[in-house]
Design a protein around this motif. Structure first.
Motif, short mmCIF file in Angstrom:
data_model
loop_
_atom_site.label_atom_id
_atom_site.label_comp_id
_atom_site.label_asym_id
_atom_site.label_seq_id
_atom_site.Cartn_x
_atom_site.Cartn_y
_atom_site.Cartn_z
N ALA A 252 -65.32 -9.58 -58.13
CA ALA A 252 -65.87 -10.45 -57.08
C ALA A 252 -67.34 -10.17 -56.82
CB ALA A 252 -65.08 -10.25 -55.78
N ASP A 253 -68.08 -11.24 -56.54
CA ASP A 253 -69.46 -11.12 -56.08
C ASP A 253 -69.47 -10.87 -54.58
OD1 ASP A 253 -70.89 -11.69 -58.51
OD2 ASP A 253 -70.18 -13.75 -58.32
N CYS A 254 -70.55 -10.29 -54.11
CA CYS A 254 -70.76 -10.20 -52.67
C CYS A 254 -70.80 -11.62 -52.09
CB CYS A 254 -72.07 -9.48 -52.38
SG CYS A 254 -72.43 -9.26 -50.65
N HIS A 255 -70.21 -11.82 -50.94
CA HIS A 255 -70.08 -13.10 -50.24
C HIS A 255 -68.95 -13.98 -50.79
CE1 HIS A 255 -73.69 -12.62 -47.80
NE2 HIS A 255 -74.36 -12.31 -48.87
N GLN A 256 -68.20 -13.51 -51.79
CA GLN A 256 -67.15 -14.36 -52.36
C GLN A 256 -65.92 -14.36 -51.45
OE1 GLN A 256 -66.54 -13.82 -56.52
NE2 GLN A 256 -64.57 -14.85 -56.56
N ILE B 1 -94.50 -9.39 -45.89
CA ILE B 1 -94.93 -9.44 -47.29
C ILE B 1 -93.96 -8.66 -48.18
CG2 ILE B 1 -97.35 -9.75 -46.70
CD1 ILE B 1 -97.74 -6.75 -47.36
N ARG B 2 -92.82 -8.29 -47.66
CA ARG B 2 -91.86 -7.51 -48.44
C ARG B 2 -90.64 -8.35 -48.80
NH1 ARG B 2 -95.08 -3.88 -50.06
NH2 ARG B 2 -93.21 -3.02 -51.07
N LEU B 3 -90.03 -7.98 -49.92
CA LEU B 3 -88.81 -8.62 -50.40
C LEU B 3 -87.68 -7.60 -50.33
CD1 LEU B 3 -87.51 -11.13 -51.80
CD2 LEU B 3 -88.11 -10.07 -53.98
N ARG B 4 -86.61 -7.93 -49.65
CA ARG B 4 -85.49 -7.00 -49.50
C ARG B 4 -84.19 -7.71 -49.88
NH1 ARG B 4 -81.38 -5.24 -46.23
NH2 ARG B 4 -81.22 -2.97 -45.86
N TYR B 5 -83.53 -7.20 -50.91
CA TYR B 5 -82.26 -7.78 -51.32
C TYR B 5 -81.53 -6.80 -52.22
CZ TYR B 5 -84.03 -8.81 -56.04
OH TYR B 5 -84.52 -8.71 -57.32
N GLU B 6 -80.33 -7.18 -52.68
CA GLU B 6 -79.53 -6.36 -53.57
C GLU B 6 -79.32 -7.11 -54.88
OE1 GLU B 6 -78.36 -7.14 -50.36
OE2 GLU B 6 -79.50 -5.38 -49.69
N THR C 223 -76.11 -26.22 -43.54
CA THR C 223 -77.35 -26.07 -42.77
C THR C 223 -77.22 -24.96 -41.72
OG1 THR C 223 -76.64 -27.81 -41.24
CG2 THR C 223 -78.01 -28.48 -43.11
N SER C 224 -76.62 -23.85 -42.13
CA SER C 224 -76.49 -22.70 -41.24
C SER C 224 -76.62 -21.44 -42.08
CB SER C 224 -75.14 -22.71 -40.52
OG SER C 224 -74.09 -22.39 -41.41
N ILE C 225 -76.72 -20.31 -41.41
CA ILE C 225 -76.82 -19.04 -42.13
C ILE C 225 -75.50 -18.69 -42.80
CG2 ILE C 225 -76.09 -17.51 -40.26
CD1 ILE C 225 -79.08 -17.01 -42.67
N ALA C 226 -74.42 -19.39 -42.45
CA ALA C 226 -73.11 -19.12 -43.05
C ALA C 226 -73.07 -19.46 -44.54
CB ALA C 226 -72.02 -19.90 -42.33
N SER C 227 -74.03 -20.24 -45.04
CA SER C 227 -74.04 -20.60 -46.46
C SER C 227 -74.90 -19.67 -47.29
CB SER C 227 -74.52 -22.05 -46.64
OG SER C 227 -75.85 -22.19 -46.19
N VAL C 228 -75.41 -18.59 -46.71
CA VAL C 228 -76.27 -17.67 -47.46
C VAL C 228 -75.48 -17.05 -48.61
CG1 VAL C 228 -75.79 -15.56 -46.14
CG2 VAL C 228 -78.03 -15.89 -47.20
N GLN C 229 -76.16 -16.82 -49.73
CA GLN C 229 -75.55 -16.28 -50.94
C GLN C 229 -76.38 -15.11 -51.46
OE1 GLN C 229 -72.56 -17.42 -52.45
NE2 GLN C 229 -72.45 -18.44 -50.46
N PRO C 230 -75.88 -14.36 -52.44
CA PRO C 230 -76.68 -13.28 -53.02
C PRO C 230 -78.00 -13.81 -53.57
CG PRO C 230 -74.41 -13.10 -53.74
CD PRO C 230 -74.52 -14.42 -53.04
N PHE C 231 -79.08 -13.06 -53.36
CA PHE C 231 -80.39 -13.47 -53.83
C PHE C 231 -80.38 -13.56 -55.36
CE2 PHE C 231 -84.83 -13.01 -54.99
CZ PHE C 231 -85.47 -13.77 -54.04
N GLY C 232 -80.74 -14.72 -55.85
CA GLY C 232 -80.70 -14.98 -57.29
C GLY C 232 -80.34 -16.45 -57.49
N TRP C 233 -79.62 -16.75 -58.57
CA TRP C 233 -79.35 -18.15 -58.87
C TRP C 233 -78.43 -18.79 -57.82
CZ3 TRP C 233 -74.54 -20.22 -59.71
CH2 TRP C 233 -73.50 -19.34 -60.01
#
Length: 307
Positions: free
Chosen positions: A91-95, A209-214, A162-172
């Motif tokens: 599983a991916d994060c957020h799945q 100016i920073r990028l923070r993700y996994e 149109t909410s933060i509930a649809s956020v996904q892992p940073f990437g594609w």
């Protein structure tokens, strides 16, 4: 047409298990482990609010990347009535994962709560899920109950997107969501919900100016791009502000160099390849009915075109 009504768990009581030191969960949403029943107490979900009498599903969201197969057994908290199991595979994060429940099972969960335990075979480490209450309702452990409302599916989709509930892992994956929000905003500019969500989504990962993700394995990847799939979100960043190139961030954290949001470095344009010139074929070597031009052989090729 049946749609789902979310009823999030009121409490999540989980065992004390340390989170892996080399990984990180996204955002600031709280998480909870589901551990091996042989060595830890179960994770218990309870509902203190009213739960409609309807069939539905129990939904969990994975909060840390899984690279193996794990089975989560679910049972009513007091009487131990078996409810089924979640089959978690790579599983991916957020799945999300759902466990179907009939009306009687939903009533048992509402009355008693549900206990979750990881089957010892084949799991090797705990499964981490989002637990709330800081997470959106749609990301917490929830009962999704079937309700009848034929006009609601499109509105529910729009509300979720149109909410933060649809956020996904940073990437594609997050890049696809950002593309959808950008297109929705530019198509319907009078509706500000998509633009607001777009800003909220970018704010999850871009801090000043920073990028923070996994990365896809839940390892911190601050201020660098883990691979080609991580570049898609920058397409929307560039479309929203084409005057500010986003390039030249360090390849590893702490490496001297410009940050992802540094506007001082503009990528050099690549030289355009010369257009091949054409030269007539000798008529004696040209098959009947074919065009009379061919690519001129280069000086370094050492062979004649067409032979």
């Amino acid at each position: 047409m049946a749609i789902a009504h979310h009823v999030p768990a009121s409490t999540v009581d989980a065992p004390s298990v340390p989170f892996p030191s080399d990984r990180r969960t996204p955002l600031t949403w709280s998480t909870a482990p589901i551990a091996d029943a042989g060595g830890h107490p179960p994770t218990v979900l309870e509902w203190h609010s009213a739960v409609p009498a309807a069939p539905g599903r129990l939904r969990l969201f994975v909060a840390c990347d899984v690279r193996d197969v794990r089975r989560v057994e679910a049972a009513s908290a007091r009487t131990g009535r078996p409810l089924g199991s979640f089959d978690i595979r790579y599983a991916d994060c957020h799945q999300p994962y759902d466990l179907p429940l009939d009306g009687d099972a939903v009533r048992a969960v509402a009355d008693e709560g549900v206990r979750l335990a990881l089957a010892s075979d084949p799991a090797t480490e705990p499964l981490w899920i989002f637990s709330g209450p800081d997470a959106p309702v749609e990301r917490r452990p929830s009962l999704l109950l079937d309700t009848e409302d034929p006009s609601a599916p499109a509105a529910a989709l729009h509300h979720h997107l149109t909410s933060i509930a649809s956020v996904q892992p940073f990437g594609w994956m997050e890049g696809c969501v950002l593309d959808a929000l950008y297109d929705l905003h530019t198509t319907f500019p009078a509706d500000t919900r998509a633009e607001t969500a777009l800003r909220d989504h970018l704010a999850v990962y871009v801090h000043g100016i920073r990028l923070r993700y996994e990365d896809p394995r839940s390892r911190p990847a601050n201020d660098r791009v883990y691979g080609i799939e991580a570049t898609l979100p920058f397409a929307v960043v560039a479309k929203r502000d084409p005057r500010t190139p986003r390039s030249g961030w360090p390849s590893t954290p702490g490496t001297p160099g410009p940050t992802p949001m540094d506007a001082s470095r503009t990528p050099r344009p690549r030289p355009r390849a010369a257009t091949p010139s054409l030269t007539p074929w000798p008529s004696s070597r040209r098959p009947p009915g074919t065009p009379g031009y061919a690519r001129r052989p280069s000086a370094s090729s050492g062979s004649a075109a067409g032979g």
